[in-house]
Design a protein around this motif. Structure first.
Motif, PDB file in Angstrom:
ATOM      1  N   VAL A   1      32.188  89.667  95.159  1.00 15.17           N
ATOM      2  CA  VAL A   1      32.002  89.105  93.826  1.00 15.17           C
ATOM      3  C   VAL A   1      31.069  89.985  92.998  1.00 15.17           C
ATOM      4  CG1 VAL A   1      31.083  87.140  92.527  1.00 15.17           C
ATOM      5  CG2 VAL A   1      32.474  86.749  94.565  1.00 15.17           C
TER       6      VAL A   1
ATOM      7  N   ARG B   1      32.179  91.474  89.408  1.00 14.15           N
ATOM      8  CA  ARG B   1      31.455  91.153  88.178  1.00 14.15           C
ATOM      9  C   ARG B   1      30.895  92.406  87.515  1.00 14.15           C
ATOM     10  NH1 ARG B   1      30.044  85.756  87.215  1.00 14.15           N
ATOM     11  NH2 ARG B   1      27.989  86.310  86.368  1.00 14.15           N
TER      12      ARG B   1
ATOM     13  N   HIS C   1      35.969  84.702  89.840  1.00 14.56           N
ATOM     14  CA  HIS C   1      35.102  85.839  89.537  1.00 14.56           C
ATOM     15  C   HIS C   1      35.834  87.181  89.626  1.00 14.56           C
ATOM     16  CE1 HIS C   1      31.426  83.538  89.111  1.00 14.56           C
ATOM     17  NE2 HIS C   1      31.776  82.833  90.162  1.00 14.56           N
TER      18      HIS C   1
ATOM     19  N   TYR D   1      27.333  83.435  93.916  1.00 13.77           N
ATOM     20  CA  TYR D   1      28.301  84.068  93.021  1.00 13.77           C
ATOM     21  C   TYR D   1      27.849  84.047  91.566  1.00 13.77           C
ATOM     22  CZ  TYR D   1      31.737  83.599  96.878  1.00 13.77           C
ATOM     23  OH  TYR D   1      32.403  83.650  98.071  1.00 13.77           O
ATOM     24  N   SER D   2      27.467  82.876  91.072  1.00 15.88           N
ATOM     25  CA  SER D   2      27.113  82.752  89.662  1.00 15.88           C
ATOM     26  C   SER D   2      25.813  83.460  89.312  1.00 15.88           C
ATOM     27  CB  SER D   2      27.015  81.279  89.264  1.00 15.88           C
ATOM     28  OG  SER D   2      26.044  80.615  90.056  1.00 15.88           O
TER      29      SER D   2
ATOM     30  N   ARG E   1      26.610  90.763  85.625  1.00 17.74           N
ATOM     31  CA  ARG E   1      27.604  91.637  85.034  1.00 17.74           C
ATOM     32  C   ARG E   1      26.893  92.860  84.474  1.00 17.74           C
ATOM     33  NH1 ARG E   1      32.289  88.763  85.000  1.00 17.74           N
ATOM     34  NH2 ARG E   1      32.134  86.488  84.900  1.00 17.74           N
TER      35      ARG E   1
END
Length: 317
Positions: free
Chosen positions: A42, A46, A73, A306-307, A311
């Motif tokens: 992930v 991202r 994602h 993950y969140s 990015r």
């Protein structure tokens, strides 16, 4: 950019609502999709890379949850297998006042331990790729055999092999890490990531510099050692490069190391790593470590895995 293929465990982190020794109010647990190699897949997605995850999920609610999160994602899950023979693994995560976490794993049995080479998609290593895994896929004899076979296949196909030690004592039988087996995996890697604690656990009484020299002699091009918020040291056959991560207030360190290695792999994916001397490029190392440190620092300021992963735009400043 070179694609990244991560192999290993995907599980659900059940994150406690409590911090430190607080016992006020009822303790609740929030599910977050996790698992070190899945986190890295992930992290790479991202950051804009073509990212693929290989592993086994249970044919259950939590397996559905992880698969959906990976796809959300941007991770390619065409190499993910499902099984009814075991459930998706869980990890109950507690945090201290600084966000440092401890894990209580519900594994084994678990679906990720059932992945075999016959589950690999046809032609998975047909094109050059960066292949990443960690020692959590060594804790059972059959999955260890699969992991070592995958690294050998990837290396023969001309892929760059990345290994994060990511030692979790309580995943091993009787909490005893098979140091010889972990070292065998490390010695198949081009890139090795360790924390200072993991380095000390693996080297035992062996002098640190001698142990690192042995890994470089075995074939590692780059060994990166992290120390939480402390200085990062990148070792190559020509010396050591140091980098200090940005200072942040940690909320949850669950995905910090995975964000770091994701940043490092993102830099590698945009570099000519197929050249034999890629690790000797000082300017590249500085760029790669800067990105990796920023990614790790960003991730620990947010809960979950993950969140919390950044990015590109999150780490520019």
């Amino acid at each position: 950019m070179t694609p990244v293929i991560a192999f290993g465990e995907a599980l659900v982190d059940m994150l406690s609502s409590r911090l430190g020794s607080s016992t006020q109010g009822p303790e609740t647990f929030t599910p977050y999709a996790g698992g070190a190699p899945a986190n890295v897949s992930v992290a790479c997605a991202r950051l804009g890379l073509t990212s693929r995850f290989l592993g086994m999920l249970g044919d259950d609610h939590f397996g559905d949850f992880i698969a959906a999160e990976l796809q959300h994602h941007g991770v390619d899950i065409s190499g993910v297998a499902r099984t009814k023979e075991a459930r998706t693994a869980l990890a109950f995560v507690s945090r201290d006042d600084q966000g440092e976490r401890t894990f209580d794993f519900y594994r084994p049995p678990a679906a990720d331990l059932l992945y075999r080479t016959e589950h690999l998609p046809q032609g998975v290593f047909a094109e050059p790729a960066i292949v990443h895994l960690c020692s959590n896929s060594l804790t059972d004899e059959d999955i260890a055999e699969t992991s070592l076979a995958i690294t050998e296949m990837a290396a023969r196909a001309g892929c760059l092999v990345s290994v994060d030690a990511n030692l979790r004592h309580n995943l091993w039988p009787d909490h005893q890490i098979d140091i010889g087996l972990v070292t065998r995996l490390l010695d198949q890697a081009d890139l090795i990531k360790l924390s200072t604690d993991e380095l000390d656990a693996l080297r035992g009484d062996h002098p640190r510099e001698d142990w690192l020299a042995e890994r470089l002699a075995a074939g590692a091009r780059l060994i990166v050692i992290t120390d939480g918020p402390g200085s990062v040291a990148a070792h190559t056959i020509r010396g050591v490069t140091h980098m200090t991560p940005p200072a942040v207030t940690a909320v949850d360190t669950t995905a910090g190391g995975d964000a770091f290695i994701g940043g490092l792999l993102a830099a590698l994916a945009d570099h000519d790593w197929q050249q034999p001397d890629w690790a000797q490029d000082g300017a590249f190392l500085e760029r790669a470590l800067t990105l990796a440190c920023r990614c790790g620092a960003h991730a620990v300021t947010r809960p979950g895995a993950y969140s919390a992963l950044p990015r590109r735009e999150d780490v520019i400043d």
